[in-house]
Design a protein around this motif. Sequence first.
Motif, PDB file in Angstrom:
ATOM      1  N   CYS A 233      87.756  25.993  56.709  1.00  0.00           N
ATOM      2  CA  CYS A 233      88.733  25.000  57.178  1.00  0.00           C
ATOM      3  C   CYS A 233      88.055  23.640  57.197  1.00  0.00           C
ATOM      4  O   CYS A 233      86.885  23.526  57.578  1.00  0.00           O
TER       5      CYS A 233
ATOM      6  N   CYS B 292      93.047  24.955  55.427  1.00  0.00           N
ATOM      7  CA  CYS B 292      92.076  26.054  55.336  1.00  0.00           C
ATOM      8  C   CYS B 292      92.264  26.760  54.002  1.00  0.00           C
ATOM      9  O   CYS B 292      93.371  26.810  53.461  1.00  0.00           O
TER      10      CYS B 292
ATOM     11  N   LEU C 129      87.941  19.834  65.244  1.00  0.00           N
ATOM     12  CA  LEU C 129      87.147  20.839  64.521  1.00  0.00           C
ATOM     13  C   LEU C 129      86.034  20.092  63.805  1.00  0.00           C
ATOM     14  O   LEU C 129      86.298  19.174  63.025  1.00  0.00           O
TER      15      LEU C 129
ATOM     16  N   ILE D 260      83.912  25.690  59.486  1.00  0.00           N
ATOM     17  CA  ILE D 260      84.455  24.335  59.374  1.00  0.00           C
ATOM     18  C   ILE D 260      83.519  23.551  58.467  1.00  0.00           C
ATOM     19  O   ILE D 260      82.315  23.465  58.721  1.00  0.00           O
TER      20      ILE D 260
END
Length: 160
Positions: A40, A52, A122, A146
């Motif tokens: 993601c 993602c 994130l 991430i």
Amino acid sequence: MIRTLIPLAAVAALLAACSNEPKPVAAGEQAAVSVTGALCRPTPVGRQSTGCYLTLTSTAADRLVSLSTPVAGRVEIHESRIESNMMMMRELREGLPLPAGQTVELKPGGNHIMLLAVTAPLTEGQTIPLTLNFATATPVVVQATIGQPPVDEYGTHTGH
């Protein structure tokens, strides 16, 4: 004799599960879906959505129907396509078909997952859980990293 047969059957089942070759699913059996390369993008400052990407392979024809994660209020399966010379994105409300034994790649510029109403930023290097739900296969939980997708020699983001 029975004690010997049960462990041998268990070993055979484990070996079959570890094989990379897609197996036909008999009537009444459930498909199994493997998921690899879950990634993601980090959320930009002030944004609460991100994309993602991952790769799916199902042992039998199935459909990715929904996803969930504790880090987003909503998760959608999207497709991107060119319409009137513009890149358009729309939700695949019926889910994403997974043909038996074929690899389906969710990647930048194509089919992908959108995390919406992300609850906290994130950041690069973090991991988050994604639960994938299918029409027939058992749900699969993966840890998505991430980070940024790979970039090709032309500077465009590629799949995994």
